[in-house]
Design an enzyme around this catalytic site. Structure first.
Site, short mmCIF file in Angstrom:
data_model
loop_
_atom_site.label_atom_id
_atom_site.label_comp_id
_atom_site.label_asym_id
_atom_site.label_seq_id
_atom_site.Cartn_x
_atom_site.Cartn_y
_atom_site.Cartn_z
N LYS A 107 0.87 -1.19 0.00
CA LYS A 107 0.00 0.00 0.00
C LYS A 107 0.90 1.23 0.00
CE LYS A 107 -1.97 2.98 2.02
NZ LYS A 107 -1.81 4.41 1.65
N GLY A 113 6.30 5.05 8.53
CA GLY A 113 5.47 6.26 8.50
C GLY A 113 5.54 6.96 9.84
N SER A 114 4.48 7.69 10.15
CA SER A 114 4.50 8.53 11.35
C SER A 114 4.27 7.70 12.62
CB SER A 114 3.41 9.60 11.23
OG SER A 114 2.14 9.00 11.19
N THR A 115 4.75 8.21 13.72
CA THR A 115 4.59 7.52 15.00
C THR A 115 3.12 7.38 15.41
OG1 THR A 115 6.83 7.99 15.72
CG2 THR A 115 5.22 7.64 17.46
N GLY A 155 1.73 4.57 13.43
CA GLY A 155 2.35 3.33 13.92
C GLY A 155 1.65 2.81 15.16
N GLU A 168 8.74 1.25 11.44
CA GLU A 168 9.85 2.18 11.28
C GLU A 168 9.23 3.56 11.26
OE1 GLU A 168 11.95 4.75 10.12
OE2 GLU A 168 12.40 3.84 8.17
N CYS A 178 13.15 10.33 7.58
CA CYS A 178 12.89 9.92 8.96
C CYS A 178 14.13 10.07 9.82
CB CYS A 178 12.34 8.50 9.01
SG CYS A 178 13.28 7.34 8.03
N GLU A 231 8.80 16.02 15.34
CA GLU A 231 9.30 15.77 13.99
C GLU A 231 8.67 16.78 13.04
OE1 GLU A 231 8.18 12.08 11.81
OE2 GLU A 231 10.33 11.88 11.49
P1 NAI Z 1 1.33 8.69 7.69
O1 NAI Z 1 1.98 7.95 8.77
O2 NAI Z 1 -0.12 9.01 7.82
O3 NAI Z 1 1.48 7.91 6.29
C1 NAI Z 1 2.32 6.81 6.05
C2 NAI Z 1 1.54 5.68 5.38
O4 NAI Z 1 0.59 5.15 6.29
C3 NAI Z 1 0.76 6.08 4.15
O5 NAI Z 1 0.80 5.03 3.20
C4 NAI Z 1 -0.66 6.23 4.69
O6 NAI Z 1 -1.64 6.06 3.70
C5 NAI Z 1 -0.70 5.10 5.69
N1 NAI Z 1 -1.71 5.25 6.74
C6 NAI Z 1 -2.20 6.39 7.28
N2 NAI Z 1 -3.12 6.11 8.21
C7 NAI Z 1 -3.24 4.76 8.27
C8 NAI Z 1 -4.01 3.86 9.05
N3 NAI Z 1 -4.88 4.29 9.96
N4 NAI Z 1 -3.87 2.53 8.85
C9 NAI Z 1 -2.98 2.07 7.95
N5 NAI Z 1 -2.23 2.87 7.18
C10 NAI Z 1 -2.33 4.20 7.33
O7 NAI Z 1 2.15 10.03 7.46
P2 NAI Z 1 1.58 11.42 6.88
O8 NAI Z 1 0.30 11.79 7.55
O9 NAI Z 1 1.59 11.34 5.40
O10 NAI Z 1 2.71 12.44 7.34
C11 NAI Z 1 2.57 13.13 8.57
C12 NAI Z 1 3.86 13.17 9.32
O11 NAI Z 1 4.32 11.86 9.58
C13 NAI Z 1 5.03 13.81 8.61
O12 NAI Z 1 5.02 15.19 8.77
C14 NAI Z 1 6.19 13.20 9.31
O13 NAI Z 1 6.47 13.86 10.50
C15 NAI Z 1 5.71 11.81 9.63
N6 NAI Z 1 6.19 10.83 8.64
C16 NAI Z 1 7.28 10.09 8.95
C17 NAI Z 1 7.79 9.21 8.03
C18 NAI Z 1 8.99 8.41 8.33
O14 NAI Z 1 9.60 7.88 7.41
N7 NAI Z 1 9.36 8.26 9.55
C19 NAI Z 1 7.22 9.06 6.70
C20 NAI Z 1 6.03 9.85 6.48
C21 NAI Z 1 5.57 10.71 7.43
#
Ligand code: NAI
Ligand code: MG
Length: 491
Positions: free
Chosen positions: A184, A237-239, A242, A259, A293, A392
């Site tokens: 996904k 993705g985001s904490t 997670g 991660e 990240c 972050e």
């Molecule tokens: P996010 O954590 O929402 O998105 C990452 C992935 O998770 C995407 O594929 C999203 O569609 C999916 N996702 C979102 N909600 C979900 C759920 N309830 N169940 C399963 N999958 C889900 O990150 P977002 O909102 O795009 O970015 C927000 C903040 O998160 C950023 O500003 C940054 O601080 C952090 N972030 C950190 C990352 C890292 O590599 N550590 C990567 C992306 C974002």
């Protein structure tokens, strides 16, 4: 320096399930756009629960089909290697697609991301036929041995900052270990992941081994996490997300690896090669627009060199050119989305309000009058208690914090809920190793930053998650399970 390639990428728009394109069952689509221009690149099928279910059934089918389940490890290795070759052959096109969808510079997509993706598939091709169990000396007339088996169906959920790289970090080891995958991608950047699915089929991966279902996190992502026939979720993705995934996965007791975010310290001692440190700190926070990240977003500088360092980093930030991501002169591309841009600018405001000293950047800007751009930003005199030192930001914003001595540096470095990475700049080798052992982070870089290799494990301490990407051991831990077999030898 690469120049703009002449390739016009093929833009995929549909779900990739069982080696075929498909529309979303509900017919829904979402727009993915180019953050450097605001132009819509494609209306992509928006997967929902029904589509995820279809993809999971295809993956389960592969796990039950002798073609995939019974495939020899050597053949699996061969397919992964061929996939690496196919990715390499289309590197210009895929890098272009990545830059269009994400806004990162073409230099980064083409010279860093794509080569690392190719290397990743080659490395895990090498792992595929080196997965084995043990024979175990047990009491009694028994032969006891272990088998390392695939988990089954693995759901990989990845973010938008390194769309193809982070997909590869999960898909390559999961397939190497013989699992079937439902990937996904992030709703901001679904395009290269879809091409990955198509290329996998082209080189011979059987139906259902790799499925790609773009869609929103709250729909497609959540459905994958909830699905009772998914054995594991590998997430980057985001904490907060997670944490939500871990809670939700408890219901079906899925194996989860996370991660997550970071607020990594980059620690500069007075005895460092300061020129190298300024360069390293600068790429540590400005590479990938700071949407990394492991970004070195807290820069801890020893008091004796603090003023000089502030000045040098500010000067370097001012020279970090914002521009068209396709241009070879650009160092800072476009922030991935309007929403993320607002988030970054909100943190800039918060830094100002809290009394940090803005010494470079901090402004929204445009290229040819459009796009989500922000200038390379440096805040000096940041207090570790300020929001910009704790949360972050995920943008090109450095927070400089002075420190007095080694103990003070370690104390501040560890003053965070995160623990993804850390950098240390010093010429004192003993000091470097002492600090490396005291910093609570999954990766420590000494006199360098942002180094990765498919063979070296990467992942977080504390709220940066658990489970490691990359590396042989990590792959076995994450994507296989152990079966213990007992054989009576006296009958
Ligand atoms: P996010 O954590 O929402 O998105 C990452 C992935 O998770 C995407 O594929 C999203 O569609 C999916 N996702 C979102 N909600 C979900 C759920 N309830 N169940 C399963 N999958 C889900 O990150 P977002 O909102 O795009 O970015 C927000 C903040 O998160 C950023 O500003 C940054 O601080 C952090 N972030 C950190 C990352 C890292 O590599 N550590 C990567 C992306 C974002
Ligand atoms: Mg996009």
């Amino acid at each position: 320096m690469p120049s703009t390639p002449s390739v016009t990428p093929t833009i995929p728009e549909r779900l990739w399930i069982a080696n075929a394109w498909a529309d979303a069952a509900g017919g829904g689509t979402f727009a993915t756009s180019n953050p450097a221009t605001g132009e819509v690149l494609a209306q992509v099928a928006a997967g929902e629960a029904e589509d995820v279910d279809r993809a999971v059934r295809a993956a389960r089918g592969a796990m039950e089909d002798p073609e995939w389940r019974g495939m020899s490890p050597h053949r699996r290795a061969e397919l992964l290697w061929k996939l690496a070759d196919a990715l390499e052959a289309e590197a210009d096109e895929l890098a272009t697609l990545e830059t269009l969808d994400n806004g990162k510079t073409f230099f980064e997509s083409r010279k860093v991301d794509l080569p690392s993706v190719v290397e990743n598939f080659r490395y895990f091709a090498g792992v595929a036929d080196k997965i084995q169990g043990n024979t175990i000396p047990v009491a009694g007339p028994f032969l006891n041995y272990t088998l390392r088996e695939p988990l089954g169906v693995v759901g990989c959920i990845v973010p938008w900052n390194f769309p193809l790289s982070l997909a590869a970090w999960k898909v390559a080891p999961a397939l190497a270990c013989g699992n079937a995958v439902v990937l996904k991608p992030a709703e901001q950047t679904p395009l290269t992941a879809l091409r990955l699915g198509e290329l996998a089929a082209r080189v011979g991966f059987p139906e259902g081994a790799l499925n790609v279902v773009p869609g929103f996190g709250s729909k497609a992502g959540a459905a994958l996490v909830r699905h009772p026939d998914v054995d594991a979720i590998a997430f980057t993705g985001s904490t907060p997300v997670g944490k939500a995934i871990m809670r939700e996965a408890a219901e079906t007791l899925k194996k989860v690896s996370l991660e997550l975010g970071g607020k990594s310290p980059n620690i500069v001692f007075a005895d460092a090669d300061l020129k190298a440190a300024v360069r390293g700190v600068s790429t540590g926070i400005f590479y990938g627009k700071g949407e990394v990240c492991a970004a070195g977003s807290r820069v801890l500088v020893e008091r004796a060199v603090y003023d000089d360092f502030v000045e040098a980093l500010a000067a370097r930030a001012q020279k970090t050119t914002v521009g068209d991501p396709m241009s070879p002169d650009t160092r800072l591309g476009a922030i991935v989305s309007e929403q993320q841009l607002e988030r970054v600018l909100g943190y800039v405001e918060s830094g100002k309000e809290d009394g940090a000293r803005l010494v470079a950047g901090g402004e929204r800007t445009t290229v040819d009058g459009r796009g989500n751009f922000v200038t390379a930003t440096v805040f000096a005199d940041v207090d570790p208690a300020m929001k910009i030192a704790r949360e972050e930001i995920f943008g090109p914003v450095a927070a400089l914090i002075p420190f007095e001595d080694l103990d003070d540096a370690v104390r501040i470095a560890n003053q965070t809920v995160y623990g993804l990475a850390a950098g240390i700049w010093t010429r004192d080798i003993g000091k470097a190793h002492r600090v490396a052992s005291q910093v609570r982070a999954g990766t420590v870089w000494i006199n360098t930053y942002n180094q990765y290799d498919s063979a070296s494990p990467f992942g977080g301490y504390k709220q940066s998650g658990f489970g490691r990407d990359l590396g042989y051991d990590s792959a076995l831990e994450k994507y296989t399970q152990v079966k213990s077999v007992w054989v009576a030898m006296d009958r």
